[in-house]
Scaffold this motif. Structure first.
Motif, PDB file in Angstrom:
ATOM      1  N   LEU A 241       0.780  -0.720  -0.009  1.00 16.08           N
ATOM      2  CA  LEU A 241       0.086   0.368  -0.238  1.00 16.08           C
ATOM      3  C   LEU A 241       0.992   1.390  -0.008  1.00 16.08           C
ATOM      4  O   LEU A 241       0.437   2.164  -0.649  1.00 16.08           O
ATOM      5  CB  LEU A 241      -1.207   0.068   1.876  1.00 16.08           C
ATOM      6  CG  LEU A 241      -2.041  -0.994   1.531  1.00 16.08           C
ATOM      7  CD1 LEU A 241      -2.999  -0.930   2.216  1.00 16.08           C
ATOM      8  CD2 LEU A 241      -3.550  -1.011  -0.004  1.00 16.08           C
ATOM      9  N   ARG A 242       2.262   1.326   0.559  1.00 16.53           N
ATOM     10  CA  ARG A 242       3.336   2.719   0.510  1.00 16.53           C
ATOM     11  C   ARG A 242       3.550   2.998  -0.633  1.00 16.53           C
ATOM     12  O   ARG A 242       3.412   3.481  -1.508  1.00 16.53           O
ATOM     13  CB  ARG A 242       4.010   1.856   1.735  1.00 16.53           C
ATOM     14  CG  ARG A 242       5.173   3.547   1.466  1.00 16.53           C
ATOM     15  CD  ARG A 242       5.932   3.464   3.118  1.00 16.53           C
ATOM     16  NE  ARG A 242       5.273   2.758   4.342  1.00 16.53           N
ATOM     17  CZ  ARG A 242       5.043   1.726   5.058  1.00 16.53           C
ATOM     18  NH1 ARG A 242       5.825   1.099   4.551  1.00 16.53           N
ATOM     19  NH2 ARG A 242       4.514   1.567   6.770  1.00 16.53           N
ATOM     20  N   ALA A 243       3.719   1.627  -1.499  1.00 18.81           N
ATOM     21  CA  ALA A 243       4.307   1.480  -2.651  1.00 18.81           C
ATOM     22  C   ALA A 243       3.279   2.299  -3.840  1.00 18.81           C
ATOM     23  O   ALA A 243       3.432   3.000  -4.569  1.00 18.81           O
ATOM     24  CB  ALA A 243       5.227   0.500  -3.318  1.00 18.81           C
ATOM     25  N   PHE A 244       1.839   1.646  -3.588  1.00 21.45           N
ATOM     26  CA  PHE A 244       0.737   2.174  -4.303  1.00 21.45           C
ATOM     27  C   PHE A 244       0.287   4.030  -4.217  1.00 21.45           C
ATOM     28  O   PHE A 244       0.677   4.591  -5.033  1.00 21.45           O
ATOM     29  CB  PHE A 244      -0.460   1.588  -4.316  1.00 21.45           C
ATOM     30  CG  PHE A 244      -0.452  -0.220  -4.510  1.00 21.45           C
ATOM     31  CD1 PHE A 244       0.573  -0.121  -5.679  1.00 21.45           C
ATOM     32  CD2 PHE A 244      -1.157  -0.688  -3.833  1.00 21.45           C
ATOM     33  CE1 PHE A 244       0.688  -1.714  -5.654  1.00 21.45           C
ATOM     34  CE2 PHE A 244      -1.191  -1.965  -3.994  1.00 21.45           C
ATOM     35  CZ  PHE A 244      -0.131  -2.406  -5.251  1.00 21.45           C
ATOM     36  N   LEU A 245       0.899   4.272  -2.726  1.00 21.94           N
ATOM     37  CA  LEU A 245       0.520   5.616  -2.181  1.00 21.94           C
ATOM     38  C   LEU A 245       2.038   6.737  -2.919  1.00 21.94           C
ATOM     39  O   LEU A 245       1.616   7.231  -3.795  1.00 21.94           O
ATOM     40  CB  LEU A 245       0.872   5.635  -0.910  1.00 21.94           C
ATOM     41  CG  LEU A 245       0.737   7.049  -0.286  1.00 21.94           C
ATOM     42  CD1 LEU A 245       0.562   6.844   1.556  1.00 21.94           C
ATOM     43  CD2 LEU A 245       1.992   7.893  -0.597  1.00 21.94           C
ATOM     44  N   ILE A 246       3.091   6.324  -3.227  1.00 20.91           N
ATOM     45  CA  ILE A 246       4.978   6.526  -3.649  1.00 20.91           C
ATOM     46  C   ILE A 246       3.982   7.054  -5.034  1.00 20.91           C
ATOM     47  O   ILE A 246       4.239   7.557  -5.498  1.00 20.91           O
ATOM     48  CB  ILE A 246       5.377   5.693  -3.319  1.00 20.91           C
ATOM     49  CG1 ILE A 246       5.834   6.635  -1.193  1.00 20.91           C
ATOM     50  CG2 ILE A 246       6.532   6.445  -3.707  1.00 20.91           C
ATOM     51  CD1 ILE A 246       6.736   5.448  -1.020  1.00 20.91           C
ATOM     52  N   VAL A 247       3.836   5.472  -5.623  1.00 19.51           N
ATOM     53  CA  VAL A 247       3.425   5.721  -7.111  1.00 19.51           C
ATOM     54  C   VAL A 247       2.709   6.856  -7.479  1.00 19.51           C
ATOM     55  O   VAL A 247       2.387   7.598  -8.333  1.00 19.51           O
ATOM     56  CB  VAL A 247       3.686   4.575  -7.848  1.00 19.51           C
ATOM     57  CG1 VAL A 247       3.427   4.492  -9.502  1.00 19.51           C
ATOM     58  CG2 VAL A 247       4.687   3.440  -7.535  1.00 19.51           C
ATOM     59  N   THR A 248       1.217   6.703  -7.147  1.00 22.96           N
ATOM     60  CA  THR A 248       0.753   8.280  -7.510  1.00 22.96           C
ATOM     61  C   THR A 248       1.277   8.875  -6.921  1.00 22.96           C
ATOM     62  O   THR A 248       0.372  10.022  -7.755  1.00 22.96           O
ATOM     63  CB  THR A 248      -0.751   7.319  -5.939  1.00 22.96           C
ATOM     64  OG1 THR A 248      -1.302   6.582  -6.282  1.00 22.96           O
ATOM     65  CG2 THR A 248      -1.954   8.338  -6.736  1.00 22.96           C
ATOM     66  N   VAL A 249       1.866   9.357  -5.847  1.00 24.92           N
ATOM     67  CA  VAL A 249       2.209  10.673  -6.061  1.00 24.92           C
ATOM     68  C   VAL A 249       3.215  11.431  -6.214  1.00 24.92           C
ATOM     69  O   VAL A 249       3.262  12.123  -7.221  1.00 24.92           O
ATOM     70  CB  VAL A 249       2.264  10.998  -4.788  1.00 24.92           C
ATOM     71  CG1 VAL A 249       3.166  12.602  -3.956  1.00 24.92           C
ATOM     72  CG2 VAL A 249       1.388  10.638  -3.535  1.00 24.92           C
ATOM     73  N   VAL A 250       3.463  10.470  -6.857  1.00 28.02           N
ATOM     74  CA  VAL A 250       5.119  10.543  -8.233  1.00 28.02           C
ATOM     75  C   VAL A 250       4.073  10.643  -9.794  1.00 28.02           C
ATOM     76  O   VAL A 250       4.687  11.924 -10.222  1.00 28.02           O
ATOM     77  CB  VAL A 250       6.014   9.623  -8.048  1.00 28.02           C
ATOM     78  CG1 VAL A 250       7.084   9.551  -8.999  1.00 28.02           C
ATOM     79  CG2 VAL A 250       7.046  10.002  -6.699  1.00 28.02           C
ATOM     80  N   LEU A 251       3.465   9.896  -9.761  1.00 27.41           N
ATOM     81  CA  LEU A 251       3.050   9.903 -11.193  1.00 27.41           C
ATOM     82  C   LEU A 251       2.121  11.112 -11.403  1.00 27.41           C
ATOM     83  O   LEU A 251       1.959  12.146 -12.786  1.00 27.41           O
ATOM     84  CB  LEU A 251       2.348   9.099 -11.522  1.00 27.41           C
ATOM     85  CG  LEU A 251       3.681   7.305 -11.999  1.00 27.41           C
ATOM     86  CD1 LEU A 251       2.793   6.085 -12.243  1.00 27.41           C
ATOM     87  CD2 LEU A 251       4.079   7.608 -13.176  1.00 27.41           C
ATOM     88  N   MET A 252       0.948  11.769 -10.580  1.00 28.36           N
ATOM     89  CA  MET A 252       0.563  13.062 -10.777  1.00 28.36           C
ATOM     90  C   MET A 252       0.699  13.963 -10.212  1.00 28.36           C
ATOM     91  O   MET A 252       0.914  15.023 -11.067  1.00 28.36           O
ATOM     92  CB  MET A 252      -0.492  13.113  -9.231  1.00 28.36           C
ATOM     93  CG  MET A 252      -1.654  13.972  -9.550  1.00 28.36           C
ATOM     94  SD  MET A 252      -2.695  13.721  -8.142  1.00 28.36           S
ATOM     95  CE  MET A 252      -4.272  12.352  -8.477  1.00 28.36           C
ATOM     96  N   ALA A 253       1.756  14.360  -9.541  1.00 27.99           N
ATOM     97  CA  ALA A 253       2.866  14.743 -10.234  1.00 27.99           C
ATOM     98  C   ALA A 253       3.847  15.300 -10.892  1.00 27.99           C
ATOM     99  O   ALA A 253       3.995  16.240 -11.600  1.00 27.99           O
ATOM    100  CB  ALA A 253       4.023  15.191  -8.701  1.00 27.99           C
ATOM    101  N   LEU A 254       4.172  14.218 -11.279  1.00 26.84           N
ATOM    102  CA  LEU A 254       4.664  14.216 -12.959  1.00 26.84           C
ATOM    103  C   LEU A 254       3.730  15.074 -13.872  1.00 26.84           C
ATOM    104  O   LEU A 254       4.203  15.907 -14.837  1.00 26.84           O
ATOM    105  CB  LEU A 254       5.611  13.020 -13.750  1.00 26.84           C
ATOM    106  CG  LEU A 254       6.232  12.681 -14.717  1.00 26.84           C
ATOM    107  CD1 LEU A 254       7.300  13.661 -14.585  1.00 26.84           C
ATOM    108  CD2 LEU A 254       6.646  11.118 -14.985  1.00 26.84           C
ATOM    109  N   ALA A 255       2.559  14.402 -13.955  1.00 27.91           N
ATOM    110  CA  ALA A 255       1.452  14.407 -14.984  1.00 27.91           C
ATOM    111  C   ALA A 255       1.296  16.004 -14.617  1.00 27.91           C
ATOM    112  O   ALA A 255       1.897  16.798 -15.374  1.00 27.91           O
ATOM    113  CB  ALA A 255      -0.068  14.215 -14.547  1.00 27.91           C
TER     114      ALA A 255
END
Length: 322
Positions: A241-255
């Motif tokens: 779940l922590r990995a999914f959280l991090i990926v969500t935040v990083v990819l949204m910031a990238l977008a």
């Protein structure tokens, strides 16, 4: 003081429906089985399908610096389309899963296994919802229409994913976040890199919230052989779940950076990045509150993702207005 007996549950109510919902108490009796098929008594799924649409539209509008009357229609059309396609998709899911649903405590009260509607009636209802949604889709530009048609593939495949993979949530993420691609394209006229990054962020978010949701059914799923990330992760989901959280935040910031950095407007960029930052904090709060052995806790946190998904809507809307 005399004790007032609890009000009886409405006939045919689904076990995990929101208590006091309008379908069970206000809708005409003949419509209730069909509205239950569409999960109108459980609106969280419509929100989770709709919110990525609004993310995509608002990020596209912020990147172009324009938001007109047609964009208002895209907002409204996406809302109507999300309700209809979520309903059609859930009806399809109930048709394909009717034998499984009859064996699971939480789902055996659904309209098909409980005998409220036949499979033929459900199929007709599914087709009607899909046709109305298609009529709305035709009001968008051609690239968005083509994307909307392509979305049918993951919708049709998803109910079968739990039969052949431990990662059915990936297929749900593919289907549920398609609106980020479609709504961006409906505004911008073409599919571009920021929309793809936003779409992938939504998929990671789906993996987060639907894994929490799946912990409600792990025992029944194990008995009938249905796969899920909850069963795969077992008693140790927090690392994932922590990995999914991090990926969500990083990819949204990238977008957001891909879409807005070319504007050279630091205020707009910083405000929009608040979407990813505060969404991440909401997901972190969910992890702190999670008790995978408490089905009601899992359901409550799953439903909290409506508020989580509204956070980027608010920040991106502010970026559009600046």
């Amino acid at each position: 003081m005399t004790h007032q007996p609890d009000m009886p549950e409405p006939k045919g109510q689904v076990s995990d429906a929101v208590k006091g919902n309008w379908v069970d108490h206000l809708a005409p009796g003949w419509t209730r089985p069909y509205l239950r098929l569409s999960r109108a008594d459980r609106p969280i799924g419509t929100w989770l399908l709709l919110l990525p649409c609004w993310w995509g539209l608002l990020l596209a509008a912020a990147s172009t610096g324009r938001f007109g009357l047609f964009d208002v229609w895209i907002l409204v059309g996406c809302a109507a389309g999300a309700w209809l396609m979520r309903g059609a998709g859930c009806t399809w899911n109930d048709i394909t899963d009717r034998d499984f649903d009859a064996q699971v405590e939480r789902t055996r009260s659904r309209p098909i296994p409980s005998g409220q509607v036949s499979v033929k009636q459900a199929a007709a209802w599914m087709g009607l919802q899909a046709l109305i949604a298609f009529a709305i889709l035709l009001s968008f530009n051609l690239p968005a229409i083509l994307l909307g048609i392509a979305a049918l593939v993951p919708v049709l495949v998803y109910p079968f994913a739990k039969r052949f993979t431990w990662w059915p949530q990936v297929f749900l993420g593919i289907a549920f976040n398609w609106g980020a691609l479609l709504a961006w394209t409906a505004h911008a006229g073409a599919l571009e890199a920021p929309a793809v990054a936003l779409y992938l962020a939504g998929m990671a978010w789906t993996l987060f919230y639907d894994t929490i949701y799946a912990y409600q059914d792990t025992e029944d799923d194990a008995l009938i052989g249905v796969k899920s990330t909850a069963r795969l992760f077992g008693d140790s989901p927090r690392l994932w779940l922590r990995a999914f959280l991090i990926v969500t935040v990083v990819l949204m910031a990238l977008a957001i950076i891909l879409a807005l950095a070319p504007l050279n407007n630091m205020l707009v960029l910083v405000v929009a990045l608040g979407s990813a930052w505060f969404l991440g904090w909401h997901l972190a709060w969910q992890m702190r509150m999670l008790d995978i052995d408490d089905a009601q806790n899992c359901l409550r946190l799953f439903r909290a993702n409506r508020d989580a998904g509204l956070i980027p809507v608010l920040f991106l809307a502010a970026a559009v207005l600046l």
